[in-house]
Design an enzyme around this catalytic site. Structure first.
Site, short mmCIF file in Angstrom:
data_model
loop_
_atom_site.label_atom_id
_atom_site.label_comp_id
_atom_site.label_asym_id
_atom_site.label_seq_id
_atom_site.Cartn_x
_atom_site.Cartn_y
_atom_site.Cartn_z
N SER A 128 0.80 -1.26 -0.06
CA SER A 128 -0.05 -0.03 0.18
C SER A 128 1.10 1.22 -0.10
O SER A 128 1.80 1.47 0.48
CB SER A 128 -0.91 -0.08 1.13
OG SER A 128 -1.53 1.07 1.25
N LYS A 182 -4.92 -6.48 3.07
CA LYS A 182 -4.58 -5.27 2.04
C LYS A 182 -6.30 -4.92 1.20
O LYS A 182 -6.57 -3.69 1.55
CB LYS A 182 -3.80 -5.63 0.91
CG LYS A 182 -3.62 -4.76 -0.30
CD LYS A 182 -3.09 -3.27 0.23
CE LYS A 182 -2.91 -2.36 -0.70
NZ LYS A 182 -3.71 -2.22 -1.93
N HIS A 185 -7.95 -3.09 4.15
CA HIS A 185 -7.39 -1.98 4.19
C HIS A 185 -8.11 -0.99 3.36
O HIS A 185 -8.35 0.31 3.61
CB HIS A 185 -5.68 -1.88 4.02
CG HIS A 185 -5.26 -0.72 3.62
ND1 HIS A 185 -5.19 0.06 2.27
CD2 HIS A 185 -4.32 0.26 4.53
CE1 HIS A 185 -4.58 1.12 2.41
NE2 HIS A 185 -4.11 1.45 3.63
N ASN A 186 -8.05 -1.28 2.10
CA ASN A 186 -8.58 -0.43 0.92
C ASN A 186 -10.12 -0.28 1.52
O ASN A 186 -10.56 0.91 1.10
CB ASN A 186 -8.56 -1.20 -0.33
CG ASN A 186 -7.41 -0.89 -0.99
OD1 ASN A 186 -6.10 -0.91 -0.07
ND2 ASN A 186 -7.20 -0.95 -2.09
N GLU A 189 -10.29 2.55 3.76
CA GLU A 189 -9.67 3.59 3.15
C GLU A 189 -11.07 4.19 2.37
O GLU A 189 -11.21 5.58 2.55
CB GLU A 189 -8.72 3.19 2.10
CG GLU A 189 -8.20 4.43 1.21
CD GLU A 189 -7.27 3.69 0.18
OE1 GLU A 189 -6.45 3.21 0.51
OE2 GLU A 189 -7.42 4.03 -0.96
P1 NDP Z 1 0.35 -2.13 -14.50
O1 NDP Z 1 -0.74 -2.54 -13.68
O2 NDP Z 1 -0.02 -1.00 -15.69
O3 NDP Z 1 1.24 -3.16 -15.39
C1 NDP Z 1 1.92 -3.05 -16.22
C2 NDP Z 1 3.19 -3.94 -16.20
O4 NDP Z 1 2.66 -5.31 -16.50
C3 NDP Z 1 4.22 -4.12 -17.20
O5 NDP Z 1 5.45 -4.18 -16.64
C4 NDP Z 1 3.64 -4.82 -18.08
O6 NDP Z 1 4.78 -5.48 -19.17
C5 NDP Z 1 3.49 -5.85 -17.43
N1 NDP Z 1 2.57 -7.06 -18.10
C6 NDP Z 1 1.27 -6.83 -18.34
N2 NDP Z 1 0.90 -8.03 -19.09
C7 NDP Z 1 1.90 -8.65 -18.89
C8 NDP Z 1 1.89 -10.29 -19.12
N3 NDP Z 1 0.84 -11.10 -19.88
N4 NDP Z 1 3.26 -10.95 -18.89
C9 NDP Z 1 4.13 -10.35 -18.27
N5 NDP Z 1 3.95 -9.12 -17.95
C10 NDP Z 1 2.75 -8.40 -18.16
O7 NDP Z 1 1.55 -1.59 -13.48
P2 NDP Z 1 1.43 -0.84 -12.37
O8 NDP Z 1 2.96 -0.33 -11.94
O9 NDP Z 1 0.66 0.38 -12.30
O10 NDP Z 1 1.06 -1.64 -11.29
C11 NDP Z 1 1.46 -2.96 -10.87
C12 NDP Z 1 0.88 -3.67 -9.96
O11 NDP Z 1 0.73 -2.86 -8.87
C13 NDP Z 1 -0.71 -4.11 -10.12
O12 NDP Z 1 -1.02 -5.24 -9.82
C14 NDP Z 1 -1.62 -3.01 -9.53
O13 NDP Z 1 -2.71 -3.12 -9.05
C15 NDP Z 1 -0.45 -2.61 -8.30
N6 NDP Z 1 -0.70 -1.03 -7.92
C16 NDP Z 1 -0.84 -1.01 -6.67
C17 NDP Z 1 -0.76 0.37 -6.07
C18 NDP Z 1 -0.61 0.67 -4.81
O14 NDP Z 1 -0.83 1.48 -4.14
N7 NDP Z 1 -0.42 -0.56 -4.08
C19 NDP Z 1 -0.94 1.48 -7.23
C20 NDP Z 1 -0.89 0.79 -8.39
C21 NDP Z 1 -0.74 -0.31 -8.96
P3 NDP Z 1 5.10 -4.60 -20.40
O15 NDP Z 1 5.81 -3.40 -20.25
O16 NDP Z 1 5.98 -5.64 -21.50
O17 NDP Z 1 3.78 -4.42 -20.98
#
Ligand code: NDP
Length: 479
Positions: A128, A182, A185-186, A189
């Protein structure tokens, strides 16, 4: 093999987490992304960080020392499964795969079970704090086995936020426990944000104060018992003036709240566990209500009172709203912890509720001074059945409950919606009630469905012959 930790998925969250890891003493970070472009960008933009880049899963595995430990930060859902499958191919028994994305906990339970069969450890870790948290120190909620915690614990402690000298990470429990916590938590929130929004709306509509004036009220509240990140940013948002129109930004933003689904998961899970998280549910529904403009347009002509003049002493009302907000917040957290308690019982997780409140004190969105009071309550009584019944909170209700009632009454009289404030008050009055009309509901159920009832004065299960002579018989409980 020179890296002690790896990161797969280098979009905003993954690259920030990788930079955070690399900045801590003792870590060397292997990095991998499906398309090499993101890996190259990270290397180019951050030459100061010592990364070990890999362009294939094989190279990635070869660059990690054993037990290999990798954190996946990719899109939740299918992409996570795809990455897990690829890592299983190149990892060995004893290695550790961590999913740091926002997975739904039943998926984590399923994945943990499947990965365990290969001898590899799988850890679902809730992270988070958004982008900023990933970079500077998030609050981390890892599940998974005790074995993986031995290796993973020190690494996660090195990057977590620190609150009052303690890292904001603890081994929550096995398999899906981390992602479950988690999720809640959300949900909390959502409730916290909705309560703050209702407080703003009540003050604005009942006293006519401007957003800038209300910003000062929140800034003032942030110096007292309501001190929290969410109150702090609320003041910032209310203070913001739109550059184009010169109006308060809050008046220019479309009033339809979005959601990514974690609030709904929290409520759905609570429904199946039979836990009344009414504050979280109302907050989730309030977002749904707001985002149906077509329904709001056709209902706009329905009659209601005029909000002006409902309050004759604005300062007293504002203090009442502050107290009502605090009381409602206690209810929301109490309900959230109740869901964690029930989830732990259902899924056989040994969750230390006090430790959870402590790891939320830093790095995450709901960080607040208030969490120390929750930690105190659980330190005193670890198996406290209702968090808000603890002495500190009981005292807070003694100070606030009359104000809370005045605010909910004023909201109803003024026609200002306050679903989270009023449902929290109803929960409060319900849980403390000596007798509930559930007795009547049992009577109704017995009348139409012979569902039987129990009596307060003797053991057994009973049924009244409603369509017969209305005598009572002892019944076999069929439910
Ligand atoms: P995204 O959710 O936008 O995901 C993009 C990434 O996923 C890229 O690296 C992409 O690779 C990869 N990807 C997508 N499809 C595949 C696949 N089939 N095989 C391998 N790689 C793949 O990225 P974020 O950084 O925004 O978020 C990452 C995680 O963190 C998510 O689960 C999200 O829910 C979570 N998150 C958590 C937050 C928090 O506050 N805790 C805030 C934001 C996100 P490529 O570059 O090759 O397309």
């Amino acid at each position: 093999a020179s890296a002690n930790i790896g990161v797969v998925g280098l979009a905003v969250m993954g690259s920030n987490l990788a930079r955070n890891l690399a900045s801590r003493e003792g870590n060397t970070v292997a990095i991998f992304n499906r398309s090499y472009e993101k890996t190259r960008t990270l290397l180019d933009e951050h030459p100061e960080a010592e990364f070990v880049p890999a362009s294939t899963y094989e190279e990635f595995a070869a660059s990690l020392s054993k037990p290999r430990t990798a954190i996946i930060m990719v899109k939740a859902g299918r992409p996570t499964d795809a990455v897990i499958d690829s890592l299983i191919e190149v990892f060995e028994p004893g290695d550790i795969i961590v999913d740091g994305g926002n997975a739904y906990f039943p998926d984590t339970i399923r994945r943990e079970k499947a990965v365990r069969e290969t001898g590899i450890n799988f850890v679902g870790a809730g992270i988070s704090g958004g982008e900023e948290g990933a970079l500077r120190g998030p609050s981390i909620m890892p599940g998974g086995s005790d074995e993986s915690w031995v290796t993973l614990g020190p690494i996660l402690k090195s990057i977590a936020a620190v609150a009052e000298g303690e890292p904001c990470v603890t081994h929550v429990g096995h398999d899906g426990a981390g992602h479950f916590v988690k999720m809640v938590h959300n949900g909390i929130e959502y409730a916290d944000m909705q309560l703050i929004a209702e407080a703003y709306d009540l003050i604005r509509r009942a006293t006519g104060k401007t957003p800038a004036e209300i910003a000062e009220i929140f800034a003032e509240w942030n110096r007292g018992e309501l001190e929290s990140y969410l109150i702090e940013i609320t003041a910032e948002v209310l203070r913001q003036v739109d550059a184009e129109t010169g109006k308060p930004l809050v008046d220019i933003i479309l009033d339809q709240a979005g959601a990514k689904g974690t609030g709904a998961w929290t409520v759905q899970t609570a429904l199946s566990l039979g836990v009344p998280v009414s504050g979280i549910a109302e907050a989730t529904f309030a977002r749904s209500l707001s985002s149906h403009p077509e329904q709001r347009a056709v209902a706009a002509h329905l009659p209601g009172p005029d909000a002006t003049g409902v309050v004759d002493d604005p300062d007293a009302f504002i203090e009442d709203v502050r107290l009502a907000l605090y009381a409602s917040k206690i209810v929301a957290y109490s309900q959230g912890f109740d869901e964690i308690r029930a989830g732990a019982a259902e899924y056989d997780w040994n969750i230390d509720l006090g430790a959870i409140s402590k790891i939320w004190r830093g790095g995450c969105i709901i960080r607040a001074q208030f969490l120390n009071r929750i930690a105190d309550a659980y330190a005193e009584t670890p198996d406290l059945p209702v968090l808000m019944s603890a002495p500190y909170f009981a005292e807070a209700f003694t100070r606030s409950q009359e104000a809370w009632r005045r605010v909910v009454t004023a909201a109803a009289n003024a026609g200002i919606p306050a679903p989270a404030f009023s449902s929290s008050l109803s929960y409060y009055d319900g849980i403390r009630a000596d007798r509930l009309p559930a007795a009547l509901v049992q009577g109704q159920r017995d009348f139409f469905g012979a569902h039987t009832y129990k009596r307060i004065d003797k053991e057994g299960t009973f049924h009244t012959l409603w369509s017969g002579d209305r005598t009572e018989i002892e019944a076999v409980d069929t439910h």
